[in-house]
Write a protein that holds these residues in place. Sequence first.
Motif, PDB file in Angstrom:
ATOM      1  N   GLU A  44      23.519  14.402   1.919  1.00  0.00           N
ATOM      2  CA  GLU A  44      22.780  13.491   2.787  1.00  0.00           C
ATOM      3  C   GLU A  44      21.289  13.828   2.787  1.00  0.00           C
ATOM      4  O   GLU A  44      20.446  12.967   3.030  1.00  0.00           O
ATOM      5  CB  GLU A  44      23.333  13.557   4.214  1.00  0.00           C
ATOM      6  CG  GLU A  44      22.705  12.571   5.173  1.00  0.00           C
ATOM      7  CD  GLU A  44      23.300  12.663   6.565  1.00  0.00           C
ATOM      8  OE1 GLU A  44      22.917  11.849   7.424  1.00  0.00           O
ATOM      9  OE2 GLU A  44      24.140  13.551   6.796  1.00  0.00           O
ATOM     10  N   ALA A  45      20.976  15.085   2.500  1.00  0.00           N
ATOM     11  CA  ALA A  45      19.593  15.567   2.525  1.00  0.00           C
ATOM     12  C   ALA A  45      19.043  15.690   1.109  1.00  0.00           C
ATOM     13  O   ALA A  45      19.780  15.676   0.116  1.00  0.00           O
ATOM     14  CB  ALA A  45      19.538  16.914   3.230  1.00  0.00           C
ATOM     15  N   TRP A  46      17.732  15.822   1.024  1.00  0.00           N
ATOM     16  CA  TRP A  46      17.073  16.163  -0.229  1.00  0.00           C
ATOM     17  C   TRP A  46      17.390  17.607  -0.589  1.00  0.00           C
ATOM     18  O   TRP A  46      17.436  18.479   0.287  1.00  0.00           O
ATOM     19  CB  TRP A  46      15.569  16.003  -0.103  1.00  0.00           C
ATOM     20  CG  TRP A  46      15.096  14.586   0.003  1.00  0.00           C
ATOM     21  CD1 TRP A  46      15.046  13.822   1.133  1.00  0.00           C
ATOM     22  CD2 TRP A  46      14.598  13.764  -1.058  1.00  0.00           C
ATOM     23  NE1 TRP A  46      14.555  12.568   0.847  1.00  0.00           N
ATOM     24  CE2 TRP A  46      14.263  12.502  -0.492  1.00  0.00           C
ATOM     25  CE3 TRP A  46      14.396  13.963  -2.425  1.00  0.00           C
ATOM     26  CZ2 TRP A  46      13.745  11.469  -1.248  1.00  0.00           C
ATOM     27  CZ3 TRP A  46      13.876  12.922  -3.182  1.00  0.00           C
ATOM     28  CH2 TRP A  46      13.562  11.699  -2.602  1.00  0.00           C
ATOM     29  N   THR A  47      17.581  17.898  -1.863  1.00  0.00           N
ATOM     30  CA  THR A  47      17.880  19.245  -2.343  1.00  0.00           C
ATOM     31  C   THR A  47      16.695  19.739  -3.163  1.00  0.00           C
ATOM     32  O   THR A  47      16.396  19.207  -4.236  1.00  0.00           O
ATOM     33  CB  THR A  47      19.143  19.245  -3.223  1.00  0.00           C
ATOM     34  OG1 THR A  47      20.245  18.726  -2.474  1.00  0.00           O
ATOM     35  CG2 THR A  47      19.466  20.666  -3.689  1.00  0.00           C
ATOM     36  N   LEU A  48      15.996  20.756  -2.649  1.00  0.00           N
ATOM     37  CA  LEU A  48      14.852  21.347  -3.340  1.00  0.00           C
ATOM     38  C   LEU A  48      15.282  22.704  -3.877  1.00  0.00           C
ATOM     39  O   LEU A  48      15.572  23.619  -3.106  1.00  0.00           O
ATOM     40  CB  LEU A  48      13.669  21.485  -2.389  1.00  0.00           C
ATOM     41  CG  LEU A  48      12.350  21.943  -3.006  1.00  0.00           C
ATOM     42  CD1 LEU A  48      11.826  20.915  -3.996  1.00  0.00           C
ATOM     43  CD2 LEU A  48      11.308  22.207  -1.923  1.00  0.00           C
ATOM     44  N   LEU A  49      15.311  22.846  -5.186  1.00  0.00           N
ATOM     45  CA  LEU A  49      15.986  23.969  -5.834  1.00  0.00           C
ATOM     46  C   LEU A  49      15.042  24.716  -6.760  1.00  0.00           C
ATOM     47  O   LEU A  49      14.316  24.113  -7.554  1.00  0.00           O
ATOM     48  CB  LEU A  49      17.179  23.421  -6.640  1.00  0.00           C
ATOM     49  CG  LEU A  49      17.830  24.310  -7.684  1.00  0.00           C
ATOM     50  CD1 LEU A  49      18.625  25.418  -7.013  1.00  0.00           C
ATOM     51  CD2 LEU A  49      18.739  23.487  -8.596  1.00  0.00           C
ATOM     52  N   TYR A  97      17.409  22.319   1.906  1.00  0.00           N
ATOM     53  CA  TYR A  97      17.878  20.959   2.154  1.00  0.00           C
ATOM     54  C   TYR A  97      16.950  20.345   3.202  1.00  0.00           C
ATOM     55  O   TYR A  97      16.837  20.864   4.318  1.00  0.00           O
ATOM     56  CB  TYR A  97      19.331  20.961   2.626  1.00  0.00           C
ATOM     57  CG  TYR A  97      20.288  21.459   1.567  1.00  0.00           C
ATOM     58  CD1 TYR A  97      20.680  20.626   0.518  1.00  0.00           C
ATOM     59  CD2 TYR A  97      20.802  22.755   1.600  1.00  0.00           C
ATOM     60  CE1 TYR A  97      21.545  21.071  -0.464  1.00  0.00           C
ATOM     61  CE2 TYR A  97      21.669  23.213   0.618  1.00  0.00           C
ATOM     62  CZ  TYR A  97      22.040  22.369  -0.411  1.00  0.00           C
ATOM     63  OH  TYR A  97      22.897  22.812  -1.383  1.00  0.00           O
ATOM     64  N   LEU A  98      16.264  19.262   2.807  1.00  0.00           N
ATOM     65  CA  LEU A  98      15.213  18.673   3.621  1.00  0.00           C
ATOM     66  C   LEU A  98      15.613  17.281   4.080  1.00  0.00           C
ATOM     67  O   LEU A  98      16.208  16.511   3.311  1.00  0.00           O
ATOM     68  CB  LEU A  98      13.913  18.584   2.807  1.00  0.00           C
ATOM     69  CG  LEU A  98      13.452  19.877   2.131  1.00  0.00           C
ATOM     70  CD1 LEU A  98      12.240  19.606   1.262  1.00  0.00           C
ATOM     71  CD2 LEU A  98      13.157  20.956   3.162  1.00  0.00           C
ATOM     72  N   ASP A  99      15.262  16.935   5.322  1.00  0.00           N
ATOM     73  CA  ASP A  99      15.642  15.617   5.829  1.00  0.00           C
ATOM     74  C   ASP A  99      14.551  14.583   5.566  1.00  0.00           C
ATOM     75  O   ASP A  99      13.514  14.867   4.959  1.00  0.00           O
ATOM     76  CB  ASP A  99      16.041  15.686   7.301  1.00  0.00           C
ATOM     77  CG  ASP A  99      14.868  16.018   8.231  1.00  0.00           C
ATOM     78  OD1 ASP A  99      13.713  15.778   7.847  1.00  0.00           O
ATOM     79  OD2 ASP A  99      15.130  16.494   9.357  1.00  0.00           O
ATOM     80  N   ALA A 100      14.781  13.372   6.060  1.00  0.00           N
ATOM     81  CA  ALA A 100      13.888  12.253   5.760  1.00  0.00           C
ATOM     82  C   ALA A 100      12.528  12.379   6.423  1.00  0.00           C
ATOM     83  O   ALA A 100      11.606  11.627   6.074  1.00  0.00           O
ATOM     84  CB  ALA A 100      14.553  10.942   6.187  1.00  0.00           C
ATOM     85  N   SER A 101      12.359  13.306   7.365  1.00  0.00           N
ATOM     86  CA  SER A 101      11.026  13.496   7.949  1.00  0.00           C
ATOM     87  C   SER A 101      10.069  14.142   6.960  1.00  0.00           C
ATOM     88  O   SER A 101       8.855  14.066   7.106  1.00  0.00           O
ATOM     89  CB  SER A 101      11.117  14.347   9.226  1.00  0.00           C
ATOM     90  OG  SER A 101      11.482  15.686   8.926  1.00  0.00           O
ATOM     91  N   VAL A 102      10.606  14.794   5.924  1.00  0.00           N
ATOM     92  CA  VAL A 102       9.781  15.424   4.892  1.00  0.00           C
ATOM     93  C   VAL A 102       9.551  14.467   3.734  1.00  0.00           C
ATOM     94  O   VAL A 102       8.432  14.289   3.254  1.00  0.00           O
ATOM     95  CB  VAL A 102      10.434  16.731   4.395  1.00  0.00           C
ATOM     96  CG1 VAL A 102       9.561  17.393   3.319  1.00  0.00           C
ATOM     97  CG2 VAL A 102      10.670  17.699   5.554  1.00  0.00           C
ATOM     98  N   LEU A 103      10.627  13.836   3.266  1.00  0.00           N
ATOM     99  CA  LEU A 103      10.550  12.887   2.157  1.00  0.00           C
ATOM    100  C   LEU A 103      11.367  11.660   2.515  1.00  0.00           C
ATOM    101  O   LEU A 103      12.536  11.779   2.901  1.00  0.00           O
ATOM    102  CB  LEU A 103      11.081  13.515   0.866  1.00  0.00           C
ATOM    103  CG  LEU A 103      10.317  14.735   0.328  1.00  0.00           C
ATOM    104  CD1 LEU A 103      11.102  15.380  -0.804  1.00  0.00           C
ATOM    105  CD2 LEU A 103       8.925  14.337  -0.146  1.00  0.00           C
ATOM    106  N   GLY A 104      10.777  10.480   2.379  1.00  0.00           N
ATOM    107  CA  GLY A 104      11.453   9.247   2.743  1.00  0.00           C
ATOM    108  C   GLY A 104      12.307   8.687   1.614  1.00  0.00           C
ATOM    109  O   GLY A 104      12.189   9.088   0.446  1.00  0.00           O
ATOM    110  N   GLU A 105      13.160   7.748   1.966  1.00  0.00           N
ATOM    111  CA  GLU A 105      14.074   7.166   0.985  1.00  0.00           C
ATOM    112  C   GLU A 105      13.350   6.361  -0.090  1.00  0.00           C
ATOM    113  O   GLU A 105      13.896   6.131  -1.176  1.00  0.00           O
ATOM    114  CB  GLU A 105      15.108   6.282   1.690  1.00  0.00           C
ATOM    115  CG  GLU A 105      16.103   7.069   2.531  1.00  0.00           C
ATOM    116  CD  GLU A 105      17.289   6.231   2.967  1.00  0.00           C
ATOM    117  OE1 GLU A 105      17.286   5.016   2.694  1.00  0.00           O
ATOM    118  OE2 GLU A 105      18.225   6.798   3.561  1.00  0.00           O
ATOM    119  N   GLU A 106      12.114   5.932   0.168  1.00  0.00           N
ATOM    120  CA  GLU A 106      11.375   5.173  -0.837  1.00  0.00           C
ATOM    121  C   GLU A 106      11.048   6.012  -2.068  1.00  0.00           C
ATOM    122  O   GLU A 106      10.666   5.481  -3.122  1.00  0.00           O
ATOM    123  CB  GLU A 106      10.080   4.613  -0.236  1.00  0.00           C
ATOM    124  CG  GLU A 106       8.974   5.621   0.003  1.00  0.00           C
ATOM    125  CD  GLU A 106       9.138   6.431   1.287  1.00  0.00           C
ATOM    126  OE1 GLU A 106       8.240   7.251   1.589  1.00  0.00           O
ATOM    127  OE2 GLU A 106      10.156   6.231   1.987  1.00  0.00           O
TER     128      GLU A 106
END
Length: 273
Positions: A44-49, A97-106
């Motif tokens: 559900e979150a962004w994955t920064l690896l 794991y970052l939520d949409a407040s950091v990176l948006g779905e666009e």
Amino acid sequence: MAAAQKRAAQPTADVSAWRPRVRGVVEVFHAHFTEYAYPMHVHEAWTLLIVDDGAVRYELDRHEHGTPHDTVSLLPPHVPHNGSPATPDGFRKRVLYLDASVLGEELIGPAVDGPDLRDPLLRQRVGQLHAALARPGDELEAGSRLVLLGERLRDHLRPRNTARPRRRDPVLARRLRDLLDGRLVDGVSLDEAAGLLQAHPAHLVRAFSGAYGIAPHQYLTARRVDRARRLLLDGRPAGEVAVAAGFYDQAHLTRHFRKLVGVTPGRYGLSAP
């Protein structure tokens, strides 16, 4: 002998995971895997690896990718991907794991098209954020590093001509300095400061750094160390000084005190005539 060889051949895993008190970070995950392969899955979150040892081979949107040592990989939410070791000894990785407040779905589409980012400064900032997130009491630093990291990721994913210009704001910088001075012991999170001063967190950090040549968390830490020095010279014990100067605990005080003064708080206090 056969049993030992069988045990040695089994996949091994060494993991640690936690949820920090920093808005935007859903989870921090560190792992060392040998032989284990992730099946296709989504987050559900962004994955920064980032991978510190070995390498990972993975598929994203039916295209194969890899993670050489100098790469930052950004996997978007809701898009299936897998992962497996690309070297015989497996891989050691650190994940945010970052939520949409950091990176948006666009930004999901651009991330699918180019998930592996070769940017030494970006990789350095990811490592610095991991270090800050592992230290209780350094939440202001972690929050500041996160907003700057988010900005750099967005700059990678946006078309070049949409990058926002940076602007100075000395009045806002002074207001933040006054807030930090007034909250020297209690501290303030970046989100709280942004709300009180009605400014975007990233603009807040950049305005302060541009005006004073130092990040907000560095300024607050330096002020706290100065307060600790005075209290130590008054003869107060280091454990008591840590709390009175706004540090999380004595270890937190010692780490920053040694970095800025060159000696431990205890040795500094004993140096007084």
